[in-house]
Design an enzyme around this catalytic site. Structure first.
Site, short mmCIF file in Angstrom:
data_model
loop_
_atom_site.label_atom_id
_atom_site.label_comp_id
_atom_site.label_asym_id
_atom_site.label_seq_id
_atom_site.Cartn_x
_atom_site.Cartn_y
_atom_site.Cartn_z
N LEU A 208 0.92 -1.22 -0.06
CA LEU A 208 0.09 -0.07 0.04
C LEU A 208 1.13 1.12 -0.13
CD1 LEU A 208 -2.82 -0.56 2.79
CD2 LEU A 208 -3.09 -0.83 0.39
N HIS A 209 0.60 2.25 -0.95
CA HIS A 209 1.21 3.42 -0.80
C HIS A 209 0.50 4.63 -1.51
CE1 HIS A 209 2.14 2.44 -5.06
NE2 HIS A 209 2.19 3.78 -5.29
N ARG A 210 -0.60 4.40 -1.98
CA ARG A 210 -1.29 5.64 -2.59
C ARG A 210 -1.80 6.51 -1.40
NH1 ARG A 210 -0.58 5.37 -7.70
NH2 ARG A 210 -0.32 3.26 -8.75
N ARG A 243 6.93 5.86 2.77
CA ARG A 243 5.58 6.91 2.94
C ARG A 243 4.77 6.19 3.94
NH1 ARG A 243 2.82 10.39 -0.42
NH2 ARG A 243 0.51 10.95 0.00
N ASP A 282 -2.26 -1.83 -4.02
CA ASP A 282 -2.74 -0.73 -4.80
C ASP A 282 -1.80 -0.15 -5.94
OD1 ASP A 282 -0.92 0.75 -3.29
OD2 ASP A 282 -2.17 1.97 -2.24
#
Length: 370
Positions: A208-210, A243, A282
């Site tokens: 997950l990074h969005r 992030r 994602d």
């Protein structure tokens, strides 16, 4: 023919490796083609960059622009200023950009300003979501490129509808799959495999990074809560993007069944994916790899630029609702996930088709490769 190849971020490296190999092969066969590799430095973390060069057999770049860090605008500007100097010092016959990262757009603009033709690998894909920086990068790059190498018929149609002539569109397949198929025999278990007691098909993998998934504490907590409670006690291996890790620490989010680990090298990450019961992500590129490896994939986005992974492959687009993720996990554990197939020309031979096309464009009478 001198081709300057641009690599800037982790997704690029998987796409350029087979192209470099195909150019070298064509040169060995007597074709007048060579390359110059420019690393923009957009990703400068070793796990996000250095390991990929080593593991994928990519030679050291001819130059590194060292343009990492800063805001989107600052990074774009730094790449353009430094790449302009590179082109003035080493002017090629063509600049080849891949994918949809900031480096792709910035180098395409810079090349065209200096009247150097641009070829875009992975052209024509669209998500329709202008909130994604990658979508802007795709649209700008395609609007100024001269030649377009595509991964699917959907991408071909997107370009045709934008007014691009068929003679400039080359349906070649997916270079990332070239890399996947070549490297698959070398996949290796990460060091924590035994420490966590992992067994094949008895764990999940997540990335997950969005911003839509990780920047709001409630949304991130809801998604992780579903995975804590709805995975039948199977561990979820979560290589955490920097992030996302920063946000988890800031929000005070901790996990148990979700095992947060450091970003993995290419060979280790894909070993995990290949043997996972399913993947939650994602990312766009991962959906292509799971499709080829036949691994169930759940995409936590409302749109995708790779619809063939859903219509043909093993991917399902869930949106960002945690309830949809819960329902998808129930389908997976009930054994009812679709089997999927492999899209046309995702066969490991894409880079050769790209180089043949470049040779035809530059030397039509001498283009055929052995």
């Amino acid at each position: 023919m001198l081709v300057t190849i641009i690599a800037g971020a982790r997704p690029n490296f998987m796409k350029i490796a087979p192209i470099i190999e195909a150019i070298k092969k064509a040169g060995d066969q007597g074709h007048a083609i060579s390359y110059r590799l420019v690393h923009t430095g957009q990703h400068y973390d070793k796990k996000m960059s250095g390991d990929f060069f080593e593991q994928l057999g990519i030679p050291e770049p001819d130059t590194n622009l060292e343009a990492g860090g800063g805001t989107q605008a600052e990074q774009t500007a730094a790449i353009m200023v430094r790449f302009e100097q590179e082109l003035l010092s080493h002017r090629p016959d063509l600049v080849l950009v891949v994918g949809d990262v900031t480096s792709t757009m910035a180098c395409a603009i810079t090349a065209q300003k200096l009247c150097v033709p641009v070829a875009h690998v992975e052209a024509g894909i669209r998500s329709g979501d202008w909130s994604m920086p990658e979508e802007i990068n795709r649209m700008v790059t395609d609007s100024i490129s001269n030649y377009f190498f595509t991964t699917s018929e959907v991408a071909n149609q997107n370009l045709l509808q934008a007014g691009i002539g068929r003679d400039r569109i080359f349906f070649v397949g997916n270079t990332m799959i070239d890399t996947l198929l070549k490297q698959q025999p070398k996949f290796r278990a990460p060091q924590f495999w035994d420490e966590l007691g992992l067994k094949k098909k008895e764990y999940l993998v997540m990335t997950l990074h969005r911003p839509s998934n990780v920047d709001e504490p409630e949304q991130l907590a809801r998604l992780l809560d579903v995975l804590e409670k709805g995975t039948e006690q199977l561990p979820v291996i979560f290589p955490v993007h920097p992030r996302t890790r920063n946000n988890m620490e800031k929000f005070g989010i901790t996990t148990n069944h979700v095992k947060a680990v450091e970003p993995l090298s290419y060979l280790e990450f894909n070993y995990l994916v290949q043997h996972a019961k399913g993947v939650i992500t994602d990312s766009g590129g991962i959906t292509e790899e799971t499709t080829v490896m036949g691994v169930p994939c759940m995409t936590l986005r409302t749109s995708t630029e790779r619809p063939e992974t859903c219509t043909i492959g093993t991917n399902e687009l869930l949106g960002t609702d945690s309830e949809a993720l819960k329902d998808a996990l129930e389908v997976l554990f009930a054994g009812n996930w679709k089997k999927g197939g492999i899209p046309e020309l995702w066969d490991g031979k894409t880079a050769g088709r790209i180089v043949e096309a470049l040779l035809r464009l530059h030397q039509p009478e001498k283009a055929a490769l052995a």
